[in-house]
Motif scaffolding. Structure first.
Motif, PDB file in Angstrom:
ATOM      1  N   MET A 161       0.846  -1.190   0.000  1.00 38.50           N
ATOM      2  CA  MET A 161       0.000   0.000   0.000  1.00 38.50           C
ATOM      3  C   MET A 161       0.889   1.251   0.000  1.00 38.50           C
ATOM      4  O   MET A 161       1.821   1.362   0.789  1.00 38.50           O
ATOM      5  CB  MET A 161      -0.909   0.006   1.229  1.00 38.50           C
ATOM      6  N   SER A 162       0.611   2.187  -0.904  1.00 37.09           N
ATOM      7  CA  SER A 162       1.427   3.395  -0.994  1.00 37.09           C
ATOM      8  C   SER A 162       1.225   4.292   0.214  1.00 37.09           C
ATOM      9  O   SER A 162       0.211   4.212   0.914  1.00 37.09           O
ATOM     10  CB  SER A 162       1.093   4.158  -2.276  1.00 37.09           C
ATOM     11  N   SER A 163       2.208   5.157   0.447  1.00 37.36           N
ATOM     12  CA  SER A 163       2.119   6.070   1.584  1.00 37.36           C
ATOM     13  C   SER A 163       0.944   7.037   1.423  1.00 37.36           C
ATOM     14  O   SER A 163       0.314   7.429   2.415  1.00 37.36           O
ATOM     15  CB  SER A 163       3.427   6.852   1.726  1.00 37.36           C
ATOM     16  N   ASP A 164       0.622   7.429   0.192  1.00 37.96           N
ATOM     17  CA  ASP A 164      -0.502   8.347  -0.042  1.00 37.96           C
ATOM     18  C   ASP A 164      -1.819   7.720   0.392  1.00 37.96           C
ATOM     19  O   ASP A 164      -2.651   8.376   1.038  1.00 37.96           O
ATOM     20  CB  ASP A 164      -0.578   8.725  -1.530  1.00 37.96           C
ATOM     21  N   ILE A 165      -2.005   6.449   0.052  1.00 39.00           N
ATOM     22  CA  ILE A 165      -3.244   5.765   0.420  1.00 39.00           C
ATOM     23  C   ILE A 165      -3.342   5.607   1.931  1.00 39.00           C
ATOM     24  O   ILE A 165      -4.413   5.783   2.525  1.00 39.00           O
ATOM     25  CB  ILE A 165      -3.331   4.386  -0.270  1.00 39.00           C
ATOM     26  N   ARG A 166      -2.217   5.297   2.564  1.00 38.34           N
ATOM     27  CA  ARG A 166      -2.216   5.164   4.025  1.00 38.34           C
ATOM     28  C   ARG A 166      -2.601   6.483   4.697  1.00 38.34           C
ATOM     29  O   ARG A 166      -3.351   6.501   5.680  1.00 38.34           O
ATOM     30  CB  ARG A 166      -0.836   4.697   4.507  1.00 38.34           C
ATOM     31  N   ILE A 167      -2.085   7.594   4.171  1.00 30.46           N
ATOM     32  CA  ILE A 167      -2.412   8.903   4.731  1.00 30.46           C
ATOM     33  C   ILE A 167      -3.898   9.212   4.561  1.00 30.46           C
ATOM     34  O   ILE A 167      -4.566   9.718   5.468  1.00 30.46           O
ATOM     35  CB  ILE A 167      -1.556  10.006   4.067  1.00 30.46           C
ATOM     36  N   ILE A 168      -4.434   8.893   3.376  1.00 26.12           N
ATOM     37  CA  ILE A 168      -5.856   9.119   3.104  1.00 26.12           C
ATOM     38  C   ILE A 168      -6.727   8.272   4.030  1.00 26.12           C
ATOM     39  O   ILE A 168      -7.718   8.752   4.604  1.00 26.12           O
ATOM     40  CB  ILE A 168      -6.174   8.813   1.629  1.00 26.12           C
ATOM     41  N   LEU A 169      -6.353   7.000   4.206  1.00 23.30           N
ATOM     42  CA  LEU A 169      -7.108   6.119   5.091  1.00 23.30           C
ATOM     43  C   LEU A 169      -7.043   6.604   6.540  1.00 23.30           C
ATOM     44  O   LEU A 169      -8.033   6.514   7.279  1.00 23.30           O
ATOM     45  CB  LEU A 169      -6.567   4.688   4.997  1.00 23.30           C
ATOM     46  N   LYS A 170      -5.892   7.136   6.929  1.00 26.44           N
ATOM     47  CA  LYS A 170      -5.763   7.682   8.271  1.00 26.44           C
ATOM     48  C   LYS A 170      -6.707   8.868   8.467  1.00 26.44           C
ATOM     49  O   LYS A 170      -7.298   9.044   9.530  1.00 26.44           O
ATOM     50  CB  LYS A 170      -4.319   8.108   8.525  1.00 26.44           C
ATOM     51  N   GLY A 171      -6.851   9.674   7.403  1.00 21.79           N
ATOM     52  CA  GLY A 171      -7.783  10.794   7.456  1.00 21.79           C
ATOM     53  C   GLY A 171      -9.217  10.325   7.645  1.00 21.79           C
ATOM     54  O   GLY A 171      -9.976  10.908   8.428  1.00 21.79           O
ATOM     55  N   PHE A 172      -9.600   9.254   6.935  1.00 23.92           N
ATOM     56  CA  PHE A 172     -10.946   8.701   7.087  1.00 23.92           C
ATOM     57  C   PHE A 172     -11.145   8.120   8.491  1.00 23.92           C
ATOM     58  O   PHE A 172     -12.236   8.224   9.062  1.00 23.92           O
ATOM     59  CB  PHE A 172     -11.205   7.626   6.032  1.00 23.92           C
ATOM     60  N   GLN A 173     -10.102   7.514   9.045  1.00 26.06           N
ATOM     61  CA  GLN A 173     -10.184   6.979  10.402  1.00 26.06           C
ATOM     62  C   GLN A 173     -10.444   8.095  11.410  1.00 26.06           C
ATOM     63  O   GLN A 173     -11.237   7.940  12.342  1.00 26.06           O
ATOM     64  CB  GLN A 173      -8.894   6.237  10.755  1.00 26.06           C
ATOM     65  N   GLN A 174      -9.768   9.230  11.219  1.00 25.86           N
ATOM     66  CA  GLN A 174      -9.982  10.369  12.105  1.00 25.86           C
ATOM     67  C   GLN A 174     -11.415  10.880  11.992  1.00 25.86           C
ATOM     68  O   GLN A 174     -12.035  11.253  12.991  1.00 25.86           O
ATOM     69  CB  GLN A 174      -8.990  11.482  11.770  1.00 25.86           C
ATOM     70  N   PHE A 175     -11.937  10.900  10.758  1.00 28.34           N
ATOM     71  CA  PHE A 175     -13.323  11.335  10.552  1.00 28.34           C
ATOM     72  C   PHE A 175     -14.297  10.407  11.273  1.00 28.34           C
ATOM     73  O   PHE A 175     -15.238  10.873  11.944  1.00 28.34           O
ATOM     74  CB  PHE A 175     -13.645  11.359   9.057  1.00 28.34           C
ATOM     75  N   LEU A 176     -14.068   9.105  11.165  1.00 32.22           N
ATOM     76  CA  LEU A 176     -14.951   8.139  11.814  1.00 32.22           C
ATOM     77  C   LEU A 176     -14.874   8.262  13.336  1.00 32.22           C
ATOM     78  O   LEU A 176     -15.898   8.199  14.021  1.00 32.22           O
ATOM     79  CB  LEU A 176     -14.585   6.712  11.381  1.00 32.22           C
ATOM     80  N   LEU A 177     -13.662   8.457  13.854  1.00 35.80           N
ATOM     81  CA  LEU A 177     -13.505   8.612  15.295  1.00 35.80           C
ATOM     82  C   LEU A 177     -14.228   9.856  15.785  1.00 35.80           C
ATOM     83  O   LEU A 177     -14.945   9.819  16.795  1.00 35.80           O
ATOM     84  CB  LEU A 177     -12.019   8.686  15.658  1.00 35.80           C
ATOM     85  N   LEU A 178     -14.057  10.971  15.080  1.00 34.27           N
ATOM     86  CA  LEU A 178     -14.745  12.207  15.457  1.00 34.27           C
ATOM     87  C   LEU A 178     -16.260  12.045  15.364  1.00 34.27           C
ATOM     88  O   LEU A 178     -17.003  12.594  16.187  1.00 34.27           O
ATOM     89  CB  LEU A 178     -14.286  13.357  14.561  1.00 34.27           C
ATOM     90  N   SER A 179     -16.733  11.303  14.372  1.00 42.62           N
ATOM     91  CA  SER A 179     -18.169  11.070  14.213  1.00 42.62           C
ATOM     92  C   SER A 179     -18.722  10.304  15.412  1.00 42.62           C
ATOM     93  O   SER A 179     -19.796  10.641  15.937  1.00 42.62           O
ATOM     94  CB  SER A 179     -18.442  10.280  12.925  1.00 42.62           C
ATOM     95  N   VAL A 180     -17.984   9.284  15.841  1.00 44.00           N
ATOM     96  CA  VAL A 180     -18.410   8.506  17.009  1.00 44.00           C
ATOM     97  C   VAL A 180     -18.431   9.389  18.258  1.00 44.00           C
ATOM     98  O   VAL A 180     -19.390   9.362  19.039  1.00 44.00           O
ATOM     99  CB  VAL A 180     -17.480   7.298  17.226  1.00 44.00           C
ATOM    100  N   LEU A 181     -17.391  10.190  18.427  1.00 48.13           N
ATOM    101  CA  LEU A 181     -17.322  11.075  19.589  1.00 48.13           C
ATOM    102  C   LEU A 181     -18.438  12.115  19.564  1.00 48.13           C
ATOM    103  O   LEU A 181     -18.996  12.473  20.609  1.00 48.13           O
ATOM    104  CB  LEU A 181     -15.960  11.773  19.635  1.00 48.13           C
ATOM    105  N   ALA A 182     -18.777  12.606  18.360  1.00 50.25           N
ATOM    106  CA  ALA A 182     -19.827  13.624  18.238  1.00 50.25           C
ATOM    107  C   ALA A 182     -21.207  13.058  18.573  1.00 50.25           C
ATOM    108  O   ALA A 182     -22.112  13.805  18.977  1.00 50.25           O
ATOM    109  CB  ALA A 182     -19.834  14.200  16.825  1.00 50.25           C
ATOM    110  N   ILE A 183     -21.368  11.742  18.433  1.00 52.00           N
ATOM    111  CA  ILE A 183     -22.652  11.106  18.740  1.00 52.00           C
ATOM    112  C   ILE A 183     -22.863  10.977  20.246  1.00 52.00           C
ATOM    113  O   ILE A 183     -24.001  10.938  20.725  1.00 52.00           O
ATOM    114  CB  ILE A 183     -22.729   9.714  18.055  1.00 52.00           C
ATOM    115  N   LEU A 184     -21.763  10.945  21.004  1.00 49.49           N
ATOM    116  CA  LEU A 184     -21.859  10.730  22.453  1.00 49.49           C
ATOM    117  C   LEU A 184     -22.791  11.724  23.154  1.00 49.49           C
ATOM    118  O   LEU A 184     -23.622  11.312  23.977  1.00 49.49           O
ATOM    119  CB  LEU A 184     -20.464  10.778  23.079  1.00 49.49           C
TER     120      LEU A 184
END
Length: 209
Positions: free
Chosen positions: A1-24
């Motif tokens: 997996m290229s470094s660009d894809i890993r960075i993009i996936l990390k960005g999506f992970q942060q979005f999902l984490l923030l979404s879960v926290l915002a639901i609390l």
């Protein structure tokens, strides 16, 4: 997996984490007002407990950094002290049993202690503060602080909601809005602390001793 894809996936992970926290905040408010069928949000509600838990976790994060990293200790103690004062304020109902407004005394003690300690090495405190301001999670912390101290207070003003709802004004609506925004603010502040801790643990973004 290229470094660009890993960075993009990390960005999506942060979005999902923030979404879960915002639901609390929504889940705790729903629990307090619908599941328990309370006509309000008491000092002993799930919403209040979540605020205290988020604040305590934030204090522990900065305390851990202060304990582990001597080059950041004085400023980290200052941050931990500030959020500890906010935590003490959240326990005002409990401390009022001792004396009305008693929370001010332990908060002042914590504030003065952390400020005095930070001033013992002012150059280190200022240097670390400067590094902290340049950190990518500082803007996240700012957003949480503005949400907590400014937006929730203004948007939760009784006069505003009386103007919006007119004769249908119910103080519970104002209370729910204000408490929900406060929890969201605490959530964003905690997320910023976790991000700063992640940088500390990875040793990629914080200077080492």
């Amino acid at each position: 997996m290229s470094s660009d894809i890993r960075i993009i996936l990390k960005g999506f992970q942060q979005f999902l984490l923030l979404s879960v926290l915002a639901i609390l905040p929504i889940l705790t408010l729903a629990y307090d007002l619908i599941y328990t069928q309370h006509q309000g949000i008491s000092e002993y509600s799930m919403t209040e407990y979540l605020q205290e838990l988020l604040l305590l976790s934030t204090v522990l994060v900065y305390s851990y950094i202060a304990y582990k990293k001597t080059s950041h200790r004085h400023f980290a103690v200052l941050l931990a002290g500030f959020f500890c004062c906010l935590l003490i304020r959240e326990f005002d109902a409990l401390l009022d049993k001792i004396q009305h407004g008693f929370w001010v005394y332990p908060a002042l003690l914590v504030a003065l202690s952390s400020i005095i300690y930070a001033l013992k090495d002012l150059s280190q405190t200022l240097r670390t503060f400067s590094q902290f301001v340049q950190h990518k999670h500082f803007i996240t912390l700012n957003l949480g602080m503005v949400m907590l101290l400014v937006f929730s207070r203004i948007f939760g003003m009784g006069d505003l909601w009386e103007g919006i709802l007119g004769e249908d004004y119910d103080r519970l609506v104002k209370r729910v809005v204000e408490e929900g925004l406060e929890v969201l603010g605490y959530t964003i502040i905690f997320y910023a602390a976790i991000g700063y801790l992640g940088a500390f643990l990875s040793k990629n973004e914080l200077t080492t001793d």
